[in-house]
Scaffold this motif. Structure first.
Motif, mmCIF file in Angstrom:
data_model
loop_
_atom_site.group_PDB
_atom_site.id
_atom_site.type_symbol
_atom_site.label_atom_id
_atom_site.label_comp_id
_atom_site.label_asym_id
_atom_site.label_seq_id
_atom_site.Cartn_x
_atom_site.Cartn_y
_atom_site.Cartn_z
ATOM 1 N N LEU A 84 50.448 54.799 61.962
ATOM 2 C CA LEU A 84 50.636 54.497 60.546
ATOM 3 C C LEU A 84 52.072 54.823 60.121
ATOM 4 C CD1 LEU A 84 49.195 53.373 58.103
ATOM 5 C CD2 LEU A 84 48.465 55.673 57.522
ATOM 6 N N ASN A 85 52.642 55.898 60.666
ATOM 7 C CA ASN A 85 54.042 56.240 60.364
ATOM 8 C C ASN A 85 54.988 55.157 60.878
ATOM 9 O OD1 ASN A 85 53.451 58.611 59.011
ATOM 10 N ND2 ASN A 85 53.626 59.872 60.853
ATOM 11 N N ASP A 86 54.681 54.591 62.061
ATOM 12 C CA ASP A 86 55.498 53.492 62.586
ATOM 13 C C ASP A 86 55.474 52.306 61.634
ATOM 14 O OD1 ASP A 86 56.169 54.870 64.949
ATOM 15 O OD2 ASP A 86 54.463 54.027 66.051
ATOM 16 N N THR A 87 54.286 51.977 61.107
ATOM 17 C CA THR A 87 54.205 50.827 60.195
ATOM 18 C C THR A 87 54.980 51.092 58.917
ATOM 19 O OG1 THR A 87 52.104 51.525 59.189
ATOM 20 C CG2 THR A 87 51.968 50.082 61.113
ATOM 21 N N ALA A 88 54.950 52.338 58.440
ATOM 22 C CA ALA A 88 55.721 52.684 57.232
ATOM 23 C C ALA A 88 57.216 52.560 57.507
ATOM 24 C CB ALA A 88 55.373 54.092 56.779
ATOM 25 N N ASP A 89 57.668 53.074 58.664
ATOM 26 C CA ASP A 89 59.093 52.987 59.025
ATOM 27 C C ASP A 89 59.532 51.533 59.179
ATOM 28 O OD1 ASP A 89 59.147 55.758 59.044
ATOM 29 O OD2 ASP A 89 59.031 55.921 61.236
ATOM 30 N N LEU A 90 58.693 50.724 59.825
ATOM 31 C CA LEU A 90 59.028 49.316 60.018
ATOM 32 C C LEU A 90 59.047 48.555 58.692
ATOM 33 C CD1 LEU A 90 57.045 48.678 63.296
ATOM 34 C CD2 LEU A 90 59.524 48.485 63.022
ATOM 35 N N THR A 91 58.172 48.937 57.768
ATOM 36 C CA THR A 91 58.176 48.309 56.442
ATOM 37 C C THR A 91 59.512 48.556 55.751
ATOM 38 O OG1 THR A 91 55.787 48.521 56.238
ATOM 39 C CG2 THR A 91 57.019 48.227 54.195
ATOM 40 N N GLU A 92 60.034 49.779 55.885
ATOM 41 C CA GLU A 92 61.328 50.118 55.276
ATOM 42 C C GLU A 92 62.473 49.305 55.882
ATOM 43 O OE1 GLU A 92 61.749 52.092 52.590
ATOM 44 O OE2 GLU A 92 59.570 52.228 52.568
ATOM 45 N N ILE A 93 62.333 48.908 57.128
ATOM 46 C CA ILE A 93 63.367 48.103 57.799
ATOM 47 C C ILE A 93 63.201 46.618 57.461
ATOM 48 C CG2 ILE A 93 64.179 47.306 60.063
ATOM 49 C CD1 ILE A 93 63.333 50.132 61.130
ATOM 50 N N VAL A 97 65.124 43.052 54.684
ATOM 51 C CA VAL A 97 65.589 41.876 55.428
ATOM 52 C C VAL A 97 64.933 40.615 54.873
ATOM 53 C CG1 VAL A 97 65.551 40.781 57.702
ATOM 54 C CG2 VAL A 97 66.116 43.188 57.512
ATOM 55 N N LEU A 98 63.670 40.717 54.488
ATOM 56 C CA LEU A 98 62.980 39.558 53.909
ATOM 57 C C LEU A 98 63.625 39.129 52.595
ATOM 58 C CD1 LEU A 98 59.254 40.527 54.583
ATOM 59 C CD2 LEU A 98 60.625 38.813 55.789
ATOM 60 N N PRO A 105 61.697 31.559 50.191
ATOM 61 C CA PRO A 105 60.743 30.558 50.671
ATOM 62 C C PRO A 105 59.310 30.774 50.180
ATOM 63 C CG PRO A 105 61.095 32.187 52.370
ATOM 64 C CD PRO A 105 62.011 32.542 51.228
ATOM 65 N N PHE A 106 59.042 31.938 49.588
ATOM 66 C CA PHE A 106 57.681 32.265 49.189
ATOM 67 C C PHE A 106 57.374 31.669 47.819
ATOM 68 C CE2 PHE A 106 59.182 35.610 52.027
ATOM 69 C CZ PHE A 106 58.220 35.533 53.030
ATOM 70 N N PRO A 107 56.384 30.773 47.749
ATOM 71 C CA PRO A 107 56.085 30.100 46.483
ATOM 72 C C PRO A 107 55.410 31.000 45.453
ATOM 73 C CG PRO A 107 54.526 29.431 48.175
ATOM 74 C CD PRO A 107 55.548 30.302 48.845
ATOM 75 N N GLU A 108 54.876 32.138 45.885
ATOM 76 C CA GLU A 108 54.211 33.059 44.967
ATOM 77 C C GLU A 108 54.284 34.471 45.540
ATOM 78 O OE1 GLU A 108 49.653 32.725 45.430
ATOM 79 O OE2 GLU A 108 50.407 30.724 45.949
ATOM 80 N N GLN A 109 53.806 35.441 44.765
ATOM 81 C CA GLN A 109 53.816 36.824 45.241
ATOM 82 C C GLN A 109 53.019 36.922 46.539
ATOM 83 O OE1 GLN A 109 51.929 39.178 42.231
ATOM 84 N NE2 GLN A 109 49.914 38.944 43.133
ATOM 85 N N TYR A 110 53.345 37.910 47.357
ATOM 86 C CA TYR A 110 52.646 38.090 48.622
ATOM 87 C C TYR A 110 52.559 39.570 48.959
ATOM 88 C CZ TYR A 110 57.269 38.846 50.686
ATOM 89 O OH TYR A 110 58.507 39.327 50.974
ATOM 90 N N PHE A 111 51.616 39.889 49.824
ATOM 91 C CA PHE A 111 51.496 41.235 50.343
ATOM 92 C C PHE A 111 52.124 41.244 51.725
ATOM 93 C CE2 PHE A 111 48.106 41.094 47.260
ATOM 94 C CZ PHE A 111 48.132 42.350 46.690
ATOM 95 N N LEU A 112 52.976 42.225 51.975
ATOM 96 C CA LEU A 112 53.572 42.397 53.292
ATOM 97 C C LEU A 112 52.713 43.387 54.059
ATOM 98 C CD1 LEU A 112 55.806 42.122 55.422
ATOM 99 C CD2 LEU A 112 57.052 43.927 54.210
#
Length: 192
Positions: A84-93, A97-98, A105-112
């Motif tokens: 879970l810590n890896d996913t949090a760290d990767l989310t911060e990276i 970038v997105l 390119p995103f036509p509406e709000q989205y969940f990452l």
């Protein structure tokens, strides 16, 4: 059909981050939406792949509707599995970038969602299939072989663009040769 998530998702809309868990899979999308989604996935892959560094590996990217929400799922793994810590760290990276993709390119709000591919990891490339030799896999085909379009068994070899699998046909072990060009989907499978 209910889809459960292990990782957290971050919703992006008007610069607000909202956390949410889980969701229900909605009905299939229209053909034009599928083309737009494929374009979004490719754009995301272009900007995300370079920032995911060893020991992490980008496994897959999916973008689609779950319930009433759009979800951008980025599947990442490492040899000992991600935490879970890896996913949090990767989310911060990955999140910043997105935001660099212009025009958006995103036509509406989205969940990452940054998540592990799980036990039934997809085998999307020839390298992934080669790495699964000796493992139990599930393979779906575009065209039937021996009147079957789905095989589940041990991948014995992957040579010259051909999979050799051992599978059970009722009570008998059989071997099948599958040209890689006929494979529509392949993934690791859990043997029950």
């Amino acid at each position: 059909m209910l889809l459960l998530y292990i990782s957290w998702q971050t919703c992006y809309t008007n610069s607000k981050n909202i956390r949410k868990r889980g969701g229900e899979i909605s009905s299939p999308l229209a053909y034009e939406e599928v083309d737009a989604i494929a374009t979004i996935v490719e754009l995301v892959r272009e900007v995300v792949e370079p920032v995911i560094e060893a020991p992490f590996e980008l496994v897959d990217i999916e973008y689609g509707k779950i319930g009433s929400d759009m979800i951008l799922s980025i599947f990442v793994d490492k040899p000992e599995g991600i935490t879970l810590n890896d996913t949090a760290d990767l989310t911060e990276i990955i999140s910043p970038v997105l935001d660099t993709i212009k025009p958006d390119p995103f036509p509406e709000q989205y969940f990452l969602e940054i998540t592990s591919p799980g036990l039934e990891r997809p085998l999307k490339t020839k390298d992934a299939v080669a790495g699964a030799v000796g493992k139990y896999i599930h393979v779906g085909l575009y065209q039937a072989i021996d009147k079957q379009k789905v095989f589940e068994g041990t991948l014995l070899a992957f040579e010259e663009d051909e999979l050799t699998m051992e599978y059970m046909d009722k009570t008998r072990k059989k071997t099948v040769q599958i040209p890689y060009s006929l494979v529509s989907k392949a993934r690791l499978a859990v043997k029950l």
